[in-house]
Design a protein around this motif. Structure first.
Motif, PDB file in Angstrom:
ATOM      1  N   SER A 240       0.712  -1.257   0.032  1.00  0.00           N
ATOM      2  CA  SER A 240       0.064   0.076   0.017  1.00  0.00           C
ATOM      3  C   SER A 240       0.950   1.173   0.052  1.00  0.00           C
ATOM      4  N   ASP A 241       0.328   2.626  -0.297  1.00  0.00           N
ATOM      5  CA  ASP A 241       0.695   3.777  -0.159  1.00  0.00           C
ATOM      6  C   ASP A 241       2.167   3.809  -0.656  1.00  0.00           C
ATOM      7  N   VAL A 242       2.153   3.649  -1.969  1.00  0.00           N
ATOM      8  CA  VAL A 242       3.238   3.930  -2.807  1.00  0.00           C
ATOM      9  C   VAL A 242       3.958   5.256  -3.079  1.00  0.00           C
ATOM     10  N   HIS A 243       2.800   6.145  -3.035  1.00  0.00           N
ATOM     11  CA  HIS A 243       2.706   7.714  -3.214  1.00  0.00           C
ATOM     12  C   HIS A 243       4.168   7.833  -4.185  1.00  0.00           C
ATOM     13  N   GLY A 244       4.052   7.392  -5.189  1.00  0.00           N
ATOM     14  CA  GLY A 244       4.876   7.901  -6.338  1.00  0.00           C
ATOM     15  C   GLY A 244       6.339   7.500  -6.347  1.00  0.00           C
ATOM     16  N   GLN A 245       6.769   6.511  -5.205  1.00  0.00           N
ATOM     17  CA  GLN A 245       8.048   6.102  -5.061  1.00  0.00           C
ATOM     18  C   GLN A 245       8.425   4.746  -5.865  1.00  0.00           C
ATOM     19  N   TYR A 246       8.299   5.282  -6.995  1.00  0.00           N
ATOM     20  CA  TYR A 246       8.417   3.943  -8.225  1.00  0.00           C
ATOM     21  C   TYR A 246       9.676   3.103  -7.757  1.00  0.00           C
ATOM     22  N   ASP A 247      10.737   3.804  -7.688  1.00  0.00           N
ATOM     23  CA  ASP A 247      12.014   3.008  -7.531  1.00  0.00           C
ATOM     24  C   ASP A 247      12.036   1.954  -6.252  1.00  0.00           C
ATOM     25  N   VAL A 248      11.236   2.293  -4.977  1.00  0.00           N
ATOM     26  CA  VAL A 248      11.350   1.505  -3.941  1.00  0.00           C
ATOM     27  C   VAL A 248      10.408   0.444  -4.395  1.00  0.00           C
ATOM     28  N   LEU A 249       9.398   0.758  -5.109  1.00  0.00           N
ATOM     29  CA  LEU A 249       8.352  -0.237  -5.368  1.00  0.00           C
ATOM     30  C   LEU A 249       9.105  -1.439  -6.370  1.00  0.00           C
ATOM     31  N   ILE A 250       9.649  -1.113  -7.224  1.00  0.00           N
ATOM     32  CA  ILE A 250      10.472  -1.970  -8.147  1.00  0.00           C
ATOM     33  C   ILE A 250      11.270  -2.905  -7.468  1.00  0.00           C
ATOM     34  N   THR A 251      12.275  -2.251  -6.575  1.00  0.00           N
ATOM     35  CA  THR A 251      12.911  -2.759  -5.850  1.00  0.00           C
ATOM     36  C   THR A 251      12.454  -3.967  -4.979  1.00  0.00           C
ATOM     37  N   LEU A 252      11.309  -3.442  -4.428  1.00  0.00           N
ATOM     38  CA  LEU A 252      10.773  -4.555  -3.386  1.00  0.00           C
ATOM     39  C   LEU A 252      10.065  -5.560  -4.096  1.00  0.00           C
ATOM     40  N   LEU A 253       9.378  -5.226  -5.180  1.00  0.00           N
ATOM     41  CA  LEU A 253       8.822  -6.481  -5.870  1.00  0.00           C
ATOM     42  C   LEU A 253       9.795  -7.507  -6.585  1.00  0.00           C
ATOM     43  N   LYS A 254      10.716  -6.766  -6.893  1.00  0.00           N
ATOM     44  CA  LYS A 254      11.865  -7.722  -7.479  1.00  0.00           C
ATOM     45  C   LYS A 254      12.460  -8.888  -6.650  1.00  0.00           C
ATOM     46  N   ASN A 255      12.946  -7.996  -5.292  1.00  0.00           N
ATOM     47  CA  ASN A 255      13.689  -8.750  -4.353  1.00  0.00           C
ATOM     48  C   ASN A 255      12.589 -10.045  -3.716  1.00  0.00           C
ATOM     49  N   GLN A 256      11.213  -9.434  -3.915  1.00  0.00           N
ATOM     50  CA  GLN A 256      10.357 -10.589  -3.475  1.00  0.00           C
ATOM     51  C   GLN A 256       9.683 -11.405  -4.547  1.00  0.00           C
ATOM     52  N   LYS A 257      10.449 -11.582  -5.442  1.00  0.00           N
ATOM     53  CA  LYS A 257       9.901 -12.144  -6.656  1.00  0.00           C
ATOM     54  C   LYS A 257       8.783 -12.197  -7.397  1.00  0.00           C
ATOM     55  N   ILE A 258       8.097 -10.847  -7.158  1.00  0.00           N
ATOM     56  CA  ILE A 258       6.885 -10.693  -8.017  1.00  0.00           C
ATOM     57  C   ILE A 258       6.870 -10.221  -9.269  1.00  0.00           C
ATOM     58  N   ILE A 259       8.072  -9.499  -9.626  1.00  0.00           N
ATOM     59  CA  ILE A 259       8.466  -9.482 -10.884  1.00  0.00           C
ATOM     60  C   ILE A 259       9.898  -9.736 -11.229  1.00  0.00           C
ATOM     61  N   ASP A 260      10.153  -9.898 -12.385  1.00  0.00           N
ATOM     62  CA  ASP A 260      11.644 -10.529 -12.892  1.00  0.00           C
ATOM     63  C   ASP A 260      12.620  -9.034 -13.057  1.00  0.00           C
ATOM     64  N   GLU A 261      13.645  -9.351 -13.647  1.00  0.00           N
ATOM     65  CA  GLU A 261      14.572  -8.312 -13.597  1.00  0.00           C
ATOM     66  C   GLU A 261      14.072  -7.284 -14.851  1.00  0.00           C
ATOM     67  N   HIS A 262      13.239  -7.615 -15.553  1.00  0.00           N
ATOM     68  CA  HIS A 262      12.852  -6.915 -16.503  1.00  0.00           C
ATOM     69  C   HIS A 262      11.489  -6.170 -16.408  1.00  0.00           C
ATOM     70  N   ASN A 263      11.227  -6.242 -14.882  1.00  0.00           N
ATOM     71  CA  ASN A 263       9.781  -5.450 -14.428  1.00  0.00           C
ATOM     72  C   ASN A 263       8.732  -6.190 -14.886  1.00  0.00           C
ATOM     73  N   ASN A 264       8.786  -7.631 -15.134  1.00  0.00           N
ATOM     74  CA  ASN A 264       7.580  -8.408 -15.620  1.00  0.00           C
ATOM     75  C   ASN A 264       7.151  -9.202 -14.563  1.00  0.00           C
ATOM     76  N   TRP A 265       5.688  -9.552 -14.617  1.00  0.00           N
ATOM     77  CA  TRP A 265       4.888 -10.501 -13.638  1.00  0.00           C
ATOM     78  C   TRP A 265       5.536 -11.585 -13.572  1.00  0.00           C
ATOM     79  N   VAL A 266       5.791 -12.261 -12.607  1.00  0.00           N
ATOM     80  CA  VAL A 266       6.280 -13.646 -12.515  1.00  0.00           C
ATOM     81  C   VAL A 266       5.629 -14.355 -11.219  1.00  0.00           C
ATOM     82  N   TYR A 267       4.658 -13.781 -10.751  1.00  0.00           N
ATOM     83  CA  TYR A 267       3.812 -14.242  -9.881  1.00  0.00           C
ATOM     84  C   TYR A 267       2.510 -15.242 -10.115  1.00  0.00           C
ATOM     85  N   GLY A 268       2.610 -15.587 -11.373  1.00  0.00           N
ATOM     86  CA  GLY A 268       2.018 -16.958 -11.802  1.00  0.00           C
ATOM     87  C   GLY A 268       0.412 -16.554 -11.563  1.00  0.00           C
TER      88      GLY A 268
END
Length: 360
Positions: free
Chosen positions: A98-126
């Motif tokens: 929740s509450d990303v408030h325009g913090q794109y870089d933090v969002l991408i890093t978090l989702l990548k590290n938790q393997k929700i998206i891949d290194e190209h920012n694409n969905w890998v959560y099946g």
């Protein structure tokens, strides 16, 4: 401002460049609006080094101009504005934040590290479901990047058999009704060059605005209810349903604050102790009996909320309330919540910024 004025800006390769005041060069966009009768083709608008440019939309693809940084180049989704169901069952795994408030870089890093998206920012959560419980707008400097990323992820999740649930928060509602107190100053350039106020950049003539206006405010997945602020006892007293509330939200999202305040139901849903503003769960005098009444009304075990900032994902009242606003808005780090059904007992996990996981 009317679309005719935007159309006068010109066509590809012939856009009159307009310079902003002397600042560091700014890159922003794309902004996409409905094609008008005077246009030969639909155009996307970009701010490249603080100058306005445009490119034609070809085969539903948006291509940024040369030398225009790394702005998103989205592919349009013809199904983006379809209204989804309010309730889902038998979902194998859920991730919420929740509450990303325009913090794109933090969002991408978090989702990548938790393997929700891949290194190209694409969905890998099946076939999993991801829930963003509101507040992508305001405060931060990369709101447009967050929105287009979520737009892309929406389609990718559905194509994989999963789902992205993008719920409306109080800041989405504020922007749509023209309350622009918290808009980052970066977007003054877009307002000036496109001759539109910030809320008009995402109005019902825009691609992102139409997409957002199709989204729910509350959704039920398995035995959890997801929303931005919280459900107060007043909801139960009014005997509201998810279907009715979500319909009312969509139908009235563009009304002014005076219009909302003049109607008893709209005043409750959009303002005061309504679901996008309520913070009662975090008050010292809140009674667990009240949350039990709400849980019973919706027949759920958990209510997952954002809106009230924490330093981490937090469980309250023996995890009956799950708070997922982990202060991503500060632009430094954040967490997400992972929910996995397990023989009638959900496994609840904090997904940390560094990729590690801790049982809640």
């Amino acid at each position: 401002m009317s679309l005719l004025l935007i159309c006068h800006i010109g066509f590809v390769g012939a856009v009159e460049k307009q310079q902003t005041s002397a600042q560091d060069p700014l890159y922003d966009g794309p902004y996409l609006f409905e094609q008008t009768k005077t246009q030969q083709s639909q155009q996307a608008y970009w701010i490249c080094a603080s100058e306005l440019q445009a490119t034609r939309v070809i085969n539903n693809e948006l291509k940024r101009p040369n030398e225009c940084g790394k702005l998103p180049e989205p592919k349009l989704n013809p199904k983006a504005k379809e209204i989804a169901a309010n309730t889902y069952t038998n979902v194998s795994k859920i991730v919420a934040l929740s509450d990303v408030h325009g913090q794109y870089d933090v969002l991408i890093t978090l989702l990548k590290n938790q393997k929700i998206i891949d290194e190209h920012n694409n969905w890998v959560y099946g076939t999993g479901h991801m829930v963003m419980t509101g507040d992508m707008f305001d405060r931060g400097h990369q709101v447009n990047e967050v929105l287009w990323f979520m737009y892309k992820l929406d389609k990718q999740a559905s194509d994989a058999g999963g789902k992205l649930h993008l719920l409306m928060g109080n800041h989405e509602q504020m922007v749509m009704r023209g309350d622009l107190r918290y808009v980052n100053e970066r977007y003054q350039t877009a307002e000036k060059l496109l001759e539109r106020s910030y809320d008009e950049l995402y109005d019902s003539s825009s691609e992102i605005g139409q997409w957002l206006r199709s989204k729910h405010t509350i959704v039920k997945i398995n035995d959890s209810l997801f929303l931005h602020g919280g459900i107060s006892g007043e909801w139960v007293d009014r005997e509201l349903t998810l279907d009715k509330a979500n319909q009312v939200y969509r139908a009235n999202i563009d009304k002014s604050k005076p219009e909302l305040k003049s109607d008893d139901l709209l005043n409750f849903l959009f303002l005061g102790n309504g679901p996008t503003w309520f913070r009662g769960y975090f008050e010292d005098d809140y009674q667990e009996s009240e949350i039990n009444r709400v849980l019973a009304y919706f027949d759920v075990k958990h209510i997952v909320v954002g809106h009230t900032s924490q330093t981490r994902v937090l469980g309250l009242f023996n995890n009956k309330v799950l708070a997922v606003d982990s202060s991503i808005k500060n632009g430094q780090s954040g967490e997400l919540l992972l929910i996995t059904p397990n023989e009638g007992q959900d496994t609840l996990i904090r997904g940390l910024y560094d990729g590690s996981r801790v049982t809640l």
